[in-house]
Design a protein around this motif. Structure first.
Motif, PDB file in Angstrom:
ATOM      1  N   ILE A 317       0.841  -1.200   0.000  1.00  0.00           N
ATOM      2  CA  ILE A 317       0.000   0.000   0.000  1.00  0.00           C
ATOM      3  C   ILE A 317       0.875   1.247   0.000  1.00  0.00           C
ATOM      4  CG2 ILE A 317      -1.631   1.339   1.388  1.00  0.00           C
ATOM      5  CD1 ILE A 317      -2.819  -1.366   2.310  1.00  0.00           C
ATOM      6  N   ILE A 403      -4.666  -0.166  -4.524  1.00  0.00           N
ATOM      7  CA  ILE A 403      -4.860  -0.080  -3.069  1.00  0.00           C
ATOM      8  C   ILE A 403      -6.105  -0.850  -2.638  1.00  0.00           C
ATOM      9  CG2 ILE A 403      -5.353   1.491  -1.153  1.00  0.00           C
ATOM     10  CD1 ILE A 403      -3.657   3.585  -2.523  1.00  0.00           C
ATOM     11  N   VAL A 407      -6.225  -3.766   0.340  1.00  0.00           N
ATOM     12  CA  VAL A 407      -7.000  -3.557   1.560  1.00  0.00           C
ATOM     13  C   VAL A 407      -8.090  -4.615   1.712  1.00  0.00           C
ATOM     14  CG1 VAL A 407      -8.587  -1.998   2.749  1.00  0.00           C
ATOM     15  CG2 VAL A 407      -6.521  -1.084   1.685  1.00  0.00           C
TER      16      VAL A 407
END
Length: 427
Positions: A317, A403, A407
């Motif tokens: 990330i 991202i 996540v």
């Protein structure tokens, strides 16, 4: 560890040393650069990125469709080794064939690249599944990490030689850097085959269960039985919540990882960085990846494999956010170091977590599904990144989409019980 187990373990791990030459020199290194500057010379950079993304996606679609069925056939027929040899040979020969793609022949180059990528990914289905055949479950994390560590070292060493060839072609009797790159494709194919010989010779298929004792089956019988078993296993997996959750989590986060691996050089070139600097950064990643993969094997054994994956996702990330605003070679080097610290770790721990959760007697079939999820993720990542860059004319915007995969994949992984072990299904 007995001598025979040592020999099998080293032979198995050396296959990562062998085939990583393809993923490093070809996929991550020279092919993206050569495709832009040699085979697609004169085209808009976003269009060549789009073509490269589609090529990676086509190869992933082919192996995603084939892997589960081939795995089922291999388990039933006791022929994982034969499939490993076939796909390795396909990948290596097609890679050597890239030498004959002349300037401007991007269609020929793409065709060979897709077949070589199918060979690489197809062989990995059966290579990964052999992990459960060579060592007990308590050694999965460390042995899987050993494979990735040797892969980074071996791939990095050959890539370093190949880079030196392109910088000093005259020392090798070559006329130009372009010819050196083409010769490098040949060296990858030869390296791949040569260092695959130990696994071909010393890692045999396990004896089949009594119900499948007759190995003298026609290929028609194998395909029919494999199809039936595949359907039963697909239905079985859909009822196994821990395994299904892991596959979904893996599907998401490995999408980002694979896209970074395949598209990093192309992305750097698209934002104006010099190709020689990008190749240097890739070498940095390879050699950092060697000790780092071993460290992640230790983390898996001592701290927990899931925690090791979480650590890697946090770093990815960070890399994605920094990659969006990156505008200098020095920043690219820093990101290369960060990726090198975790790339082998997240891949090796994912493989060993999954190996510990599946039934040993159906390892190739279950790893077929593992590769199906991984390859469908690889279909999305490069294609989305290429399409967004082409649509917006801004390669920076496309990288931020990764991202979400990191996540959400990490959140799903938190619900996975890594101590769970599935029981074998029956057709």
């Amino acid at each position: 560890m007995q001598i025979s187990e040592k020999k099998k373990t080293i032979s198995w791990a050396l296959y990562d040393w062998a085939n990583s030459a393809f993923s490093t020199t070809v996929v991550a290194g020279f092919f993206p650069v050569f495709f832009k500057k040699y085979w697609s010379q004169g085209e808009d950079i976003t269009l060549s990125t789009f073509k490269l993304g589609i090529a990676n996606s086509i190869a992933s679609i082919v192996i995603a469709i084939l892997a589960p069925l081939l795995g089922s056939i291999a388990d039933y027929g006791g022929i994982k080794r034969k499939f490993l040899i076939f796909f390795t040979t396909l990948g290596a020969v097609m890679t050597i064939g890239l030498y004959f793609a002349e300037e401007g022949e991007w269609r020929y180059a793409i065709f060979l690249y897709i077949l070589a990528s199918v060979g690489f990914a197809g062989a990995n289905t059966f290579y990964d599944s052999q992990l459960v055949d060579i060592v007990p479950a308590k050694k999965f994390h460390s042995v899987s990490a050993l494979g990735y560590a040797l892969g980074y070292l071996g791939g990095g060493l050959l890539f370093a030689v190949n880079v030196y060839m392109t910088i000093n072609p005259n020392l090798f009797g070559l006329n130009s850097s372009a010819e050196a790159v083409r010769v490098s494709f040949v060296t990858v194919g030869v390296w791949w085959i040569a260092f695959s010989l130990p696994i071909f010779l010393f890692v045999k298929d396990p004896e089949p269960e009594e119900k499948n004792m007759d190995r003298k089956k026609s290929y028609t019988q194998l395909i029919i039985h494999g199809s039936r078993t595949l359907a039963a296993t697909a239905k079985h997996i859909s009822t196994l919540r821990p395994l299904l959750l892991f596959l979904l989590a893996y599907f998401l986060y490995i999408d980002g990882v694979g896209t970074v691996i395949k598209m990093a050089i192309d992305y750097g070139m698209s934002i104006g960085l010099e190709s020689n600097s990008l190749i240097t950064a890739l070498l940095i990643t390879q050699f950092i990846g060697f000790p780092s993969a071993m460290i992640f094997g230790w983390i898996g054994n001592k701290v927990g494999a899931k925690k090791g994956v979480y650590l890697a996702l946090i770093v990815y990330i960070f890399v994605t956010i920094m990659g969006y605003s990156m505008d200098s070679t020095q920043e690219f080097y820093l990101l290369a170091i960060a990726v090198g610290l975790v790339m082998g770790g997240i891949q090796s721990l994912s493989r060993s977590i999954y190996a510990a959760m599946i039934p040993e007697s159906q390892s190739a079939e279950f790893f077929g599904f593992f590769n199906l999820f991984g390859k469908f993720a690889a279909i999305m990542g490069p294609a989305v990144m290429g399409y967004v860059g082409h649509l917006t004319k801004s390669p920076r915007l496309s990288i931020l989409s990764l991202i979400v995969f990191f996540v959400v994949g990490g959140v799903l992984l938190s619900y996975v019980d890594e101590t769970y072990r599935a029981k074998a299904s029956s057709a």
